[in-house]
Design an enzyme around this catalytic site. Structure first.
Site, PDB file in Angstrom:
ATOM      1  N   CYS A   2       0.848  -1.212  -0.037  1.00  0.00           N
ATOM      2  CA  CYS A   2       0.246  -0.209   0.059  1.00  0.00           C
ATOM      3  C   CYS A   2       0.767   1.209  -0.161  1.00  0.00           C
ATOM      4  CB  CYS A   2      -0.790  -0.026   1.380  1.00  0.00           C
ATOM      5  SG  CYS A   2      -1.778  -1.387   1.571  1.00  0.00           S
ATOM      6  N   ARG A  50      -4.836   1.286  -0.578  1.00  0.00           N
ATOM      7  CA  ARG A  50      -4.531   0.087  -0.312  1.00  0.00           C
ATOM      8  C   ARG A  50      -4.607  -0.590  -1.730  1.00  0.00           C
ATOM      9  NH1 ARG A  50      -8.597  -4.713   1.693  1.00  0.00           N
ATOM     10  NH2 ARG A  50      -6.948  -6.275   2.557  1.00  0.00           N
ATOM     11  N   LEU A  51      -3.470  -1.353  -1.592  1.00  0.00           N
ATOM     12  CA  LEU A  51      -3.396  -2.559  -2.593  1.00  0.00           C
ATOM     13  C   LEU A  51      -3.895  -3.865  -1.936  1.00  0.00           C
ATOM     14  CD1 LEU A  51      -2.522  -3.454  -5.481  1.00  0.00           C
ATOM     15  CD2 LEU A  51      -0.414  -3.787  -4.649  1.00  0.00           C
ATOM     16  N   ALA A  52      -4.812  -4.385  -2.281  1.00  0.00           N
ATOM     17  CA  ALA A  52      -5.503  -5.595  -1.577  1.00  0.00           C
ATOM     18  C   ALA A  52      -4.375  -6.952  -2.009  1.00  0.00           C
ATOM     19  CB  ALA A  52      -6.665  -5.761  -1.661  1.00  0.00           C
ATOM     20  N   GLU A  80       4.567  -6.429   3.984  1.00  0.00           N
ATOM     21  CA  GLU A  80       3.888  -7.945   4.293  1.00  0.00           C
ATOM     22  C   GLU A  80       4.596  -8.472   5.523  1.00  0.00           C
ATOM     23  OE1 GLU A  80       1.253  -8.990   2.679  1.00  0.00           O
ATOM     24  OE2 GLU A  80       1.348  -7.684   0.981  1.00  0.00           O
ATOM     25  N   ASP A 103      -2.595  -9.312   8.124  1.00  0.00           N
ATOM     26  CA  ASP A 103      -1.508  -9.151   8.545  1.00  0.00           C
ATOM     27  C   ASP A 103      -1.278  -8.052   9.330  1.00  0.00           C
ATOM     28  OD1 ASP A 103      -1.317  -7.990   5.869  1.00  0.00           O
ATOM     29  OD2 ASP A 103       1.138  -7.951   6.190  1.00  0.00           O
ATOM     30  N   LEU A 262       9.738 -12.732 -11.692  1.00  0.00           N
ATOM     31  CA  LEU A 262      10.639 -11.965 -12.586  1.00  0.00           C
ATOM     32  C   LEU A 262      11.836 -12.694 -13.131  1.00  0.00           C
ATOM     33  CD1 LEU A 262      10.261  -8.534 -10.836  1.00  0.00           C
ATOM     34  CD2 LEU A 262       8.604  -9.494 -12.697  1.00  0.00           C
ATOM     35  N   VAL A 293      11.896  -9.406 -19.600  1.00  0.00           N
ATOM     36  CA  VAL A 293      11.895  -8.167 -20.620  1.00  0.00           C
ATOM     37  C   VAL A 293      12.900  -8.369 -21.561  1.00  0.00           C
ATOM     38  CG1 VAL A 293      13.495  -6.979 -19.185  1.00  0.00           C
ATOM     39  CG2 VAL A 293      11.706  -5.768 -20.691  1.00  0.00           C
ATOM     40  N   SER A 378      11.190 -11.432  -6.995  1.00  0.00           N
ATOM     41  CA  SER A 378      12.141 -11.116  -7.886  1.00  0.00           C
ATOM     42  C   SER A 378      13.812 -11.545  -7.194  1.00  0.00           C
ATOM     43  CB  SER A 378      12.312  -9.609  -7.819  1.00  0.00           C
ATOM     44  OG  SER A 378      13.643  -8.956  -8.052  1.00  0.00           O
TER      45      SER A 378
END
Length: 610
Positions: A2, A50-52, A80, A103, A262, A293, A378
């Site tokens: 978030c 928020r990014l849920a 997290e 969390d 990634l 990429v 990553s």
């Protein structure tokens, strides 16, 4: 994952400042596209985007714990806590009632149980603020390795804070001023703990808690790398590295949204992808998605360079086929990399000048990944942890009395661009020397450690406390600009601490870089990937890209009013714009620096005060 922000002012009631807090919170909308929230309690105002990721329905923020008739405790949280399930069980056993499976609530109750000592119980990547109305105190907390960003400005009457500088600047109390110290940080290519490019703004340092009280602001370090004796033999060490990696990857694959990896075809990202695939299969899941990429025509027309001897694509294909991942190549063309909106988006994401196509391509990669996944794992930071850079193994660089990356990579090109008067004012040589001395003084030592082992501990510590932080910030800011959470398993503090204390002779027992990592995952990877020499993040090789940069710099010179003309030498700029392309990466780096610096100054309406 978030975006957080907030304001504490002990001299005013912030209920009257809702519009200002809303403006600060809105700057974090890219970091949190799913929901927004504001909590105001007298002298404190907290904002959240928020990014849920975990508990999609129950994790709304800011989250407040209160009892009838008693002041509450509120949290605005980003990141997290990978051990939240274990902590939830422990807290429940201690009598806490948890109403959600998020969390965030676990971290809030950990504070209620242990106070500021909760940080000792957390494993993860996080940056959060807790306002305790009972004591009228604010805590700002950042994870041990600095994976998640957090900035603050001491107003004298409290603080402004945010996940990114733009949140603080949106308040209006702190104007966007870059002074000599800001330029020193920008051009010296080092990361001084706590410092930013903006005057009056600081970073909460990794492994630190900032406590804000009516009487002032104090900082406390709760974690740092320690120098301890490594008693495990080689087979045990290799086995323990593997055990840690399996545990870390399994923990970091917990999410209620689509995940991926990634993949560059190098050892680091291949190891993470292979481990993620095994974890998914063991849990009864399907093939792990992986993304890489590339640039149009780069593989077919690849030209070997000093640091990039091989293209990624063949190795990516080998690994994806070997482990059976659901792989997608994201292929970019020159027009996409040069698009004004993309370059502007990257600068806005970083609140600073970009690294040219290395940043725009990463932004475009993340934007494409976000269409299919919300969380990505990553391989970032393995080189710092395991000693993967070529200069770790170059005696001339190791023995140089400065930061190893400065001794290994010629950065005089950018410095030579500076206006002569500005260069004299900045005196970058002295600044770098002083910063290096301070960094060495912070290295933990073992009694009796001498010679090469002592020096390699220093080299490792410099990378883990200075170099890696720039890379982590880049990764976070460009990914969160499109609402993608990128997790970095190699930054698990248990792994970092363990490998940091393994003797250098053990880390290079086969005479190659990243020996311990290669040995720990050798059964998971194809031979081509295991034997591949490290290759940095790719760059575009299209001559048309270079020509477009020259044309843009030429226009800046002709403009006569561009902010860049206050910083860079106009004669050098003109020469760069007119010189035939030499293939020297420093030539293009200079062009990128001028263009990115100029747009940053214009977009942020910077005041330059020297």
């Amino acid at each position: 994952m978030c975006g957080i922000t907030g304001w504490v002012d002990y001299r005013r009631d912030l209920n009257t400042e809702r519009a200002a807090l809303a403006a600060m919170t809105d700057t974090m909308s890219c970091r949190g596209p799913d929901a927004a929230g504001i909590h105001i309690d007298g002298h404190a105002a907290l904002g959240h985007r928020r990014l849920a990721i975990i508990d999609l329905d129950g994790g709304a923020q800011p989250m407040v714990f209160d009892r009838a008739g008693h002041p509450g405790v509120a949290i605005t949280y980003s990141g997290e806590a990978y051990n939240f399930r274990e902590l939830a069980r422990e807290l429940t056993a201690r009598g806490h009632e948890l109403r959600t499976t998020s969390d965030t609530e676990v971290v809030l109750h950990a504070y209620l149980e242990w106070g500021a000592g909760m940080v000792e119980h957390l494993n993860g990547m996080y940056a959060f603020a807790i306002w305790d109305a009972r004591t009228q105190e604010l805590l700002l907390v950042r994870d041990r390795m600095g994976i998640k960003p957090l900035y603050f400005h001491d107003t004298g009457d409290g603080v402004l804070f945010g996940s990114e500088p733009k949140a603080i600047l949106a308040n209006g109390l702190l104007p966007p001023v870059v002074d000599a110290d800001g330029f020193r940080e920008l051009f010296a290519q080092i990361k001084s703990p706590g410092r930013t490019y903006y005057r009056g703004m600081r970073e909460v340092q990794p492994g630190h808690v900032v406590r804000v009280r009516p009487e002032g602001v104090t900082e406390h370090r709760y974690w740092a790398l320690e120098a301890t004796e490594h008693t495990d033999d080689l087979p045990t060490t290799v086995a323990h590295v593997r055990e840690l990696l399996e545990d870390v990857v399994a923990r970091q694959m917990v999410a209620d949204v689509p995940q991926c990896t990634l993949l560059s075809g190098g050892l680091d990202s291949s190891a993470i992808t292979a481990l993620a695939q095994r974890t998914s299969r063991a849990a009864g899941g399907g093939a792990v998605r992986s993304f890489s990429v590339d640039f149009s025509g780069r593989t077919e027309n690849f030209r070997a360079e000093a640091l990039r001897a091989t293209p990624d694509a063949p190795f990516v294909a080998d690994l994806a086929g070997h482990v059976g991942s659901d792989h997608t190549d994201i292929v970019l063309d020159t027009a996409e990399l040069l698009a004004p909106d993309v370059r502007s988006a990257a600068i806005t994401a970083r609140d600073a000048p970009t690294w040219g196509d290395m940043d725009t391509s990463l932004y475009l990669l993340f934007r494409a990944v976000r269409e299919r996944s919300t969380v990505a794992l990553s391989g970032e930071s393995a080189d710092e942890v395991f000693g993967g850079y070529s200069w770790f193994h170059d005696p001339a660089v190791v023995d140089a009395p400065t930061f190893p990356w400065l001794a290994a990579i010629d950065n005089t090109g950018t410095m030579s661009l500076l206006d002569r008067d500005l260069a004299a004012t900045l005196d970058l040589g002295t600044y770098i020397g002083d910063s290096y001395a301070a960094a060495l003084a912070d290295v933990p030592r073992r009694d009796g450690e001498t010679g090469h082992e002592r020096r390699m501990r220093e080299i490792s510590h410099l990378h883990l406390t200075r170099f890696v932080r720039t890379l982590l910030d880049r990764k976070d800011r460009l990914s969160m600009a499109v609402g993608l959470e990128v997790r970095v398993p190699f930054c698990d503090h248990r792994l970092v601490q363990y490998v940091f204390n393994a003797p250098w002779s053990m880390k290079t027992f086969d005479g190659r870089e990243k020996t311990l990592l290669r040995a720990a995952v050798s059964d998971l990877l194809p031979t081509s990937v295991l034997e591949r020499v490290k290759v940095p993040y790719p760059t575009v090789q299209d001559p048309g890209y270079h020509a477009a940069l020259q044309d843009a710099v030429g226009k800046l010179v002709a403009d006569g009013q561009a902010p860049a003309l206050r910083v860079f030498d106009i004669d050098v700029m003109r020469a760069m714009a007119e010189a035939p392309p030499s293939g020297d990466p420093l030539q293009r780096e200079g062009l990128e620096s001028v263009l990115a610096g100029n747009e940053w100054a214009e977009r942020y309406d910077l005041s330059i005060e020297l």
